[in-house]
Write a protein that holds these residues in place. Sequence first.
Motif, PDB file in Angstrom:
ATOM      1  N   GLU A  21       0.827  -1.196   0.000  1.00  0.00           N
ATOM      2  CA  GLU A  21       0.000   0.000   0.000  1.00  0.00           C
ATOM      3  C   GLU A  21       0.866   1.253   0.000  1.00  0.00           C
ATOM      4  OE1 GLU A  21      -3.347   0.203  -0.204  1.00  0.00           O
ATOM      5  OE2 GLU A  21      -3.325  -1.979  -0.487  1.00  0.00           O
ATOM      6  N   ARG A  22       0.398   2.264  -0.727  1.00  0.00           N
ATOM      7  CA  ARG A  22       1.096   3.549  -0.771  1.00  0.00           C
ATOM      8  C   ARG A  22       0.140   4.643  -0.302  1.00  0.00           C
ATOM      9  NH1 ARG A  22       6.370   2.472  -1.766  1.00  0.00           N
ATOM     10  NH2 ARG A  22       6.486   4.750  -1.868  1.00  0.00           N
ATOM     11  N   ASN A  23       0.620   5.528   0.550  1.00  0.00           N
ATOM     12  CA  ASN A  23      -0.190   6.640   1.036  1.00  0.00           C
ATOM     13  C   ASN A  23      -0.014   7.826   0.084  1.00  0.00           C
ATOM     14  OD1 ASN A  23      -1.804   8.261   2.622  1.00  0.00           O
ATOM     15  ND2 ASN A  23      -0.136   8.823   4.023  1.00  0.00           N
ATOM     16  N   THR A  24      -0.725   7.777  -1.049  1.00  0.00           N
ATOM     17  CA  THR A  24      -0.575   8.818  -2.064  1.00  0.00           C
ATOM     18  C   THR A  24      -1.903   9.518  -2.312  1.00  0.00           C
ATOM     19  OG1 THR A  24      -0.942   7.172  -3.801  1.00  0.00           O
ATOM     20  CG2 THR A  24       1.345   7.660  -3.211  1.00  0.00           C
ATOM     21  N   LEU A  25      -1.840  10.636  -3.000  1.00  0.00           N
ATOM     22  CA  LEU A  25      -3.021  11.442  -3.261  1.00  0.00           C
ATOM     23  C   LEU A  25      -3.935  10.764  -4.289  1.00  0.00           C
ATOM     24  CD1 LEU A  25      -1.341  14.957  -3.747  1.00  0.00           C
ATOM     25  CD2 LEU A  25      -2.419  14.080  -1.666  1.00  0.00           C
ATOM     26  N   PRO A  26      -5.244  10.959  -4.156  1.00  0.00           N
ATOM     27  CA  PRO A  26      -6.144  10.580  -5.248  1.00  0.00           C
ATOM     28  C   PRO A  26      -5.758  11.377  -6.500  1.00  0.00           C
ATOM     29  CG  PRO A  26      -7.370  11.145  -3.253  1.00  0.00           C
ATOM     30  CD  PRO A  26      -5.961  11.563  -3.015  1.00  0.00           C
ATOM     31  N   LEU A  27      -6.072  10.855  -7.671  1.00  0.00           N
ATOM     32  CA  LEU A  27      -5.633  11.488  -8.907  1.00  0.00           C
ATOM     33  C   LEU A  27      -6.143  12.921  -9.041  1.00  0.00           C
ATOM     34  CD1 LEU A  27      -4.031  11.178 -11.501  1.00  0.00           C
ATOM     35  CD2 LEU A  27      -6.056  10.184 -12.585  1.00  0.00           C
ATOM     36  N   ARG A  28      -7.362  13.177  -8.621  1.00  0.00           N
ATOM     37  CA  ARG A  28      -7.885  14.544  -8.719  1.00  0.00           C
ATOM     38  C   ARG A  28      -7.040  15.522  -7.903  1.00  0.00           C
ATOM     39  NH1 ARG A  28     -14.355  15.491  -9.022  1.00  0.00           N
ATOM     40  NH2 ARG A  28     -14.755  14.373 -10.987  1.00  0.00           N
ATOM     41  N   GLU A  29      -6.704  15.125  -6.694  1.00  0.00           N
ATOM     42  CA  GLU A  29      -5.908  16.021  -5.850  1.00  0.00           C
ATOM     43  C   GLU A  29      -4.495  16.163  -6.402  1.00  0.00           C
ATOM     44  OE1 GLU A  29      -4.782  16.687  -1.119  1.00  0.00           O
ATOM     45  OE2 GLU A  29      -6.259  15.166  -1.711  1.00  0.00           O
ATOM     46  N   ALA A  30      -3.938  15.086  -6.932  1.00  0.00           N
ATOM     47  CA  ALA A  30      -2.617  15.161  -7.548  1.00  0.00           C
ATOM     48  C   ALA A  30      -2.632  16.111  -8.740  1.00  0.00           C
ATOM     49  CB  ALA A  30      -2.156  13.773  -7.979  1.00  0.00           C
ATOM     50  N   TRP A  31      -3.761  16.145  -9.454  1.00  0.00           N
ATOM     51  CA  TRP A  31      -3.846  17.035 -10.616  1.00  0.00           C
ATOM     52  C   TRP A  31      -3.767  18.507 -10.203  1.00  0.00           C
ATOM     53  CZ3 TRP A  31      -2.423  16.388 -15.202  1.00  0.00           C
ATOM     54  CH2 TRP A  31      -2.724  17.342 -16.184  1.00  0.00           C
TER      55      TRP A  31
END
Length: 332
Positions: free
Chosen positions: A152-162
């Motif tokens: 598992e990776r604690n990363t941003l959802p794609l919308r927030e990353a955008w």
Amino acid sequence: MALEVIGIGFGTAGLGASVFQSVALALEAGFRKFDTAEENDYWYDQAAVGNALSNFFLPGGSAQECVVDRDDVDCYSFCAKEGLKISTKIPPWELVSIANIRQRAAKSRETLVGFCDAFEGGEDMDSKYPLDVYYIHAPKCWDGWHTRCKGERNTLPLREAWLGMEAVAHDKNAERIGLSNVNSHELMDIIQFVEERKANFDSMGDHGAAAAPRIPDVVQAYADPIHPATELRNICKKYGIEFVSYSTLGTQHHMRGQGNPVLENEHVQELAVQYNRSTAEVVLSWAMHHNDMSVIPRSSKKHHIQQLARLLNDEPFLTKNDLQLIDAMSLN
């Protein structure tokens, strides 16, 4: 004014220890558009790409034009005049915060094209020579894609990353921003996300330091004559997004132990003989004929690089009937 599309660039994935030499050979052959990525410990070597570029253009390099102690030649203007366009990608495991996305884009810009502006105005934002495209390399990690994608990776959802990518464009570290390895649903979701915010943004009197909502300028994805990514390309065409194909020459099949049914196709081989071209040139010409697909082929061999470079200036050479033969390979 519309920005210039990539058309045909030079890819650097999977070149291993030959990245520096391959980029140098491509520069000598006439390539000025290059594609790389930040994950230097795996398929790419972004640092080697940057070193090859600066070695070619700075004093003592092959170009011998960007001379820092001359008043009549500046590195920034020379890079622009040469049409130097460099693209790179942030890996999905680094999508941990908007701040990190912005910081990594700034660092990549410095690594790859910082030499273009090193003597042009210091810290002034407007003096920075930007990357052409800064991509999200993949919307999320999945097991098997990269050794760092296990678990598992604690990363941003794609919308927030955008939102972070829009900030990269606002910071002027990249001329354009894009997505790589997305499916049609993921691309449409980002387009919808941007359109939902545009009305509110446009109604604001003073945008201040806010980054403008912006749909992807470029999408990079796997496409070849057998799997031409038709649905994704159609979405890109509808919204004015450049589509950049990787593995156009059938390498994905080869990596899966399936041989290379693209370059080994009988029609492709017959056309290569007919036009006295390589099978790679035939397939790349097919892609360029469609006018909705840029390509980033790669090679470490001088002869092959010189063959690929012929397409920089030549018109696509296939006929309508030739294209139909290659189009018929599609399984989509």
